[in-house]
Design a protein around this motif. Structure first.
Motif, mmCIF file in Angstrom:
data_model
loop_
_atom_site.group_PDB
_atom_site.id
_atom_site.type_symbol
_atom_site.label_atom_id
_atom_site.label_comp_id
_atom_site.label_asym_id
_atom_site.label_seq_id
_atom_site.Cartn_x
_atom_site.Cartn_y
_atom_site.Cartn_z
ATOM 1 N N LEU A 287 0.871 -1.174 0.000
ATOM 2 C CA LEU A 287 0.000 0.000 0.000
ATOM 3 C C LEU A 287 0.910 1.227 0.000
ATOM 4 C CD1 LEU A 287 -2.869 1.285 0.345
ATOM 5 C CD2 LEU A 287 -2.441 1.203 2.811
ATOM 6 N N PRO A 288 1.151 1.813 -1.182
ATOM 7 C CA PRO A 288 2.030 2.990 -1.223
ATOM 8 C C PRO A 288 1.353 4.193 -0.566
ATOM 9 C CG PRO A 288 1.250 2.439 -3.429
ATOM 10 C CD PRO A 288 0.669 1.433 -2.486
ATOM 11 N N PHE A 289 2.149 4.977 0.137
ATOM 12 C CA PHE A 289 1.582 6.130 0.817
ATOM 13 C C PHE A 289 1.018 7.131 -0.185
ATOM 14 C CE2 PHE A 289 1.900 10.492 2.330
ATOM 15 C CZ PHE A 289 0.960 10.409 3.342
ATOM 16 N N ASN A 290 -0.127 7.700 0.179
ATOM 17 C CA ASN A 290 -0.769 8.755 -0.587
ATOM 18 C C ASN A 290 -1.513 9.620 0.434
ATOM 19 O OD1 ASN A 290 -2.633 10.302 -2.156
ATOM 20 N ND2 ASN A 290 -2.395 8.797 -3.804
ATOM 21 N N HIS A 291 -1.490 10.920 0.254
ATOM 22 C CA HIS A 291 -2.150 11.822 1.218
ATOM 23 C C HIS A 291 -3.648 11.556 1.355
ATOM 24 C CE1 HIS A 291 1.289 14.225 2.324
ATOM 25 N NE2 HIS A 291 1.661 14.212 1.045
ATOM 26 N N LYS A 292 -4.285 11.013 0.317
ATOM 27 C CA LYS A 292 -5.727 10.731 0.412
ATOM 28 C C LYS A 292 -6.026 9.607 1.411
ATOM 29 C CE LYS A 292 -6.041 7.384 -3.370
ATOM 30 N NZ LYS A 292 -6.449 7.157 -4.735
ATOM 31 N N LEU A 293 -5.008 8.861 1.851
ATOM 32 C CA LEU A 293 -5.196 7.754 2.785
ATOM 33 C C LEU A 293 -5.181 8.192 4.245
ATOM 34 C CD1 LEU A 293 -2.822 5.131 1.112
ATOM 35 C CD2 LEU A 293 -5.267 5.511 0.687
ATOM 36 N N PRO B 193 -5.230 13.993 10.252
ATOM 37 C CA PRO B 193 -4.136 14.846 9.799
ATOM 38 C C PRO B 193 -3.285 15.412 10.941
ATOM 39 C CG PRO B 193 -6.249 15.937 9.466
ATOM 40 C CD PRO B 193 -6.536 14.567 9.979
ATOM 41 N N LEU B 194 -3.789 15.361 12.179
ATOM 42 C CA LEU B 194 -3.010 15.872 13.311
ATOM 43 C C LEU B 194 -1.829 14.968 13.645
ATOM 44 C CD1 LEU B 194 -5.902 17.094 15.615
ATOM 45 C CD2 LEU B 194 -4.518 18.422 14.013
ATOM 46 N N LEU B 195 -1.971 13.645 13.449
ATOM 47 C CA LEU B 195 -0.886 12.728 13.800
ATOM 48 C C LEU B 195 0.250 12.741 12.765
ATOM 49 C CD1 LEU B 195 -2.822 9.670 15.254
ATOM 50 C CD2 LEU B 195 -1.657 11.468 16.497
ATOM 51 N N PRO B 196 0.151 12.667 11.548
ATOM 52 C CA PRO B 196 -0.886 12.110 10.671
ATOM 53 C C PRO B 196 -0.856 10.573 10.704
ATOM 54 C CG PRO B 196 0.979 12.796 9.363
ATOM 55 C CD PRO B 196 1.311 13.120 10.789
ATOM 56 N N ALA B 197 -2.021 9.971 10.474
ATOM 57 C CA ALA B 197 -2.139 8.513 10.509
ATOM 58 C C ALA B 197 -3.033 8.031 9.373
ATOM 59 C CB ALA B 197 -2.709 8.068 11.848
ATOM 60 N N ILE B 198 -2.719 6.848 8.867
ATOM 61 C CA ILE B 198 -3.546 6.238 7.821
ATOM 62 C C ILE B 198 -4.927 5.937 8.414
ATOM 63 C CG2 ILE B 198 -3.813 4.217 6.324
ATOM 64 C CD1 ILE B 198 -0.780 4.031 6.173
ATOM 65 N N HIS B 199 -5.960 6.205 7.656
ATOM 66 C CA HIS B 199 -7.340 5.976 8.093
ATOM 67 C C HIS B 199 -7.537 4.501 8.439
ATOM 68 C CE1 HIS B 199 -11.700 5.659 7.912
ATOM 69 N NE2 HIS B 199 -11.739 6.974 8.041
ATOM 70 N N GLY B 200 -8.266 4.237 9.522
ATOM 71 C CA GLY B 200 -8.522 2.867 9.956
ATOM 72 C C GLY B 200 -9.261 2.044 8.923
ATOM 73 N N GLY B 201 -10.164 2.667 8.173
ATOM 74 C CA GLY B 201 -10.894 1.954 7.124
ATOM 75 C C GLY B 201 -9.979 1.529 5.991
ATOM 76 N N VAL B 202 -9.009 2.364 5.677
ATOM 77 C CA VAL B 202 -8.025 2.028 4.637
ATOM 78 C C VAL B 202 -7.173 0.851 5.116
ATOM 79 C CG1 VAL B 202 -5.974 2.839 3.398
ATOM 80 C CG2 VAL B 202 -7.965 4.341 3.644
ATOM 81 N N THR B 203 -6.762 0.898 6.384
ATOM 82 C CA THR B 203 -5.969 -0.190 6.958
ATOM 83 C C THR B 203 -6.750 -1.505 6.905
ATOM 84 O OG1 THR B 203 -4.786 1.324 8.419
ATOM 85 C CG2 THR B 203 -4.790 -0.993 9.049
ATOM 86 N N ALA B 204 -8.001 -1.486 7.335
ATOM 87 C CA ALA B 204 -8.838 -2.689 7.325
ATOM 88 C C ALA B 204 -9.045 -3.197 5.901
ATOM 89 C CB ALA B 204 -10.181 -2.408 7.986
ATOM 90 N N ALA B 205 -9.285 -2.291 4.963
ATOM 91 C CA ALA B 205 -9.473 -2.685 3.557
ATOM 92 C C ALA B 205 -8.205 -3.317 2.996
ATOM 93 C CB ALA B 205 -9.882 -1.479 2.720
ATOM 94 N N PHE B 206 -7.052 -2.737 3.335
ATOM 95 C CA PHE B 206 -5.768 -3.275 2.880
ATOM 96 C C PHE B 206 -5.577 -4.709 3.387
ATOM 97 C CE2 PHE B 206 -0.957 -3.176 3.701
ATOM 98 C CZ PHE B 206 -0.649 -3.624 2.425
ATOM 99 N N LEU B 207 -5.890 -4.956 4.647
ATOM 100 C CA LEU B 207 -5.759 -6.299 5.211
ATOM 101 C C LEU B 207 -6.739 -7.277 4.553
ATOM 102 C CD1 LEU B 207 -5.347 -5.315 8.958
ATOM 103 C CD2 LEU B 207 -3.573 -6.215 7.463
ATOM 104 N N GLU B 208 -7.985 -6.836 4.356
ATOM 105 C CA GLU B 208 -8.993 -7.706 3.730
ATOM 106 C C GLU B 208 -8.632 -8.027 2.283
ATOM 107 O OE1 GLU B 208 -13.848 -7.999 3.203
ATOM 108 O OE2 GLU B 208 -12.967 -6.151 3.961
ATOM 109 N N VAL B 209 -8.199 -7.030 1.547
ATOM 110 C CA VAL B 209 -7.791 -7.240 0.150
ATOM 111 C C VAL B 209 -6.621 -8.222 0.083
ATOM 112 C CG1 VAL B 209 -6.604 -6.089 -1.771
ATOM 113 C CG2 VAL B 209 -8.694 -5.105 -0.838
ATOM 114 N N THR B 210 -5.657 -8.056 0.972
ATOM 115 C CA THR B 210 -4.502 -8.960 0.992
ATOM 116 C C THR B 210 -4.952 -10.393 1.271
ATOM 117 O OG1 THR B 210 -3.028 -7.179 1.695
ATOM 118 C CG2 THR B 210 -2.259 -9.428 2.066
ATOM 119 N N ALA B 211 -5.889 -10.563 2.195
ATOM 120 C CA ALA B 211 -6.407 -11.897 2.507
ATOM 121 C C ALA B 211 -7.115 -12.503 1.295
ATOM 122 C CB ALA B 211 -7.360 -11.823 3.694
ATOM 123 N N ILE B 212 -7.972 -11.736 0.637
ATOM 124 C CA ILE B 212 -8.760 -12.253 -0.483
ATOM 125 C C ILE B 212 -7.871 -12.592 -1.683
ATOM 126 C CG2 ILE B 212 -10.488 -11.603 -2.237
ATOM 127 C CD1 ILE B 212 -11.997 -10.157 0.058
#
Length: 171
Positions: A50-56, A60-79
């Protein structure tokens, strides 16, 4: 009398077939390309990238990747890993027609029954990687564990366990 042994296929032909199958699996899901997820193949092992992109960014205060993006990345990898594994024999034998794949005749993907994600620390604004391990895979059901990291494989930022309904086996 013994039949003459068939000549083995050139390695390059097998590699091309594997790469075409992986491209078809990943390219067949628009959300995967929206997130920018790709897969690196080494033999029969896949690593999701999952290459970094600002839309992820979700916070923005931390900044941290959105939890939904993280969950989707894990699910996609599993599938994708599950699909790759259950189609491996057909890819190796040549039973899967790569021309048909590239024309859009994709195999059916496993369907998520449930998935549970553990957020272990914030996903930093950098590339992330994930690998899935199939705990059990039968004709109808599969259980998969996925781990995601960024700079250090031993320092996970998220992990997930999912259960999937497997598509019917090809004839």
């Amino acid at each position: 009398m013994r039949e003459p042994r068939r000549k083995p296929e050139p390695v390059q032909v097998i590699k091309q077939r594997r790469d075409a199958m992986l491209r078809a699996l990943v390219g067949g899901v628009p959300y995967i390309s929206y997130l920018g997820i790709s897969f690196e193949r080494r033999g029969d092992e896949l690593t999701g990238i999952l290459p970094f992109n600002h839309k992820l960014i979700g916070n923005p205060l931390l900044p941290a990747i959105h939890g939904g993006v993280t969950a989707a990345f894990l699910e996609v990898t599993a599938i994708i890993t599950l699909s790759w594994t259950y189609l491996w024999e057909d890819v190796e034998s040549g039973a899967i027609d790569t021309a048909g794949l590239e024309a859009g005749a994709l195999p059916r993907l496993p369907k998520t029954i449930d998935i549970s994600t553990d957020y272990l620390r914030s996903g930093l604004p950098r590339d992330a990687y994930a690998r899935a391990r199939i705990n059990r895979s039968g004709r109808r059901y599969a259980s998969v564990h996925v781990e995601a990291w960024q700079d250090n494989r031993d320092r996970l930022f998220a992990q997930a366990t999912g259960h999937f309904l497997m598509p019917p086996k090809r004839d």
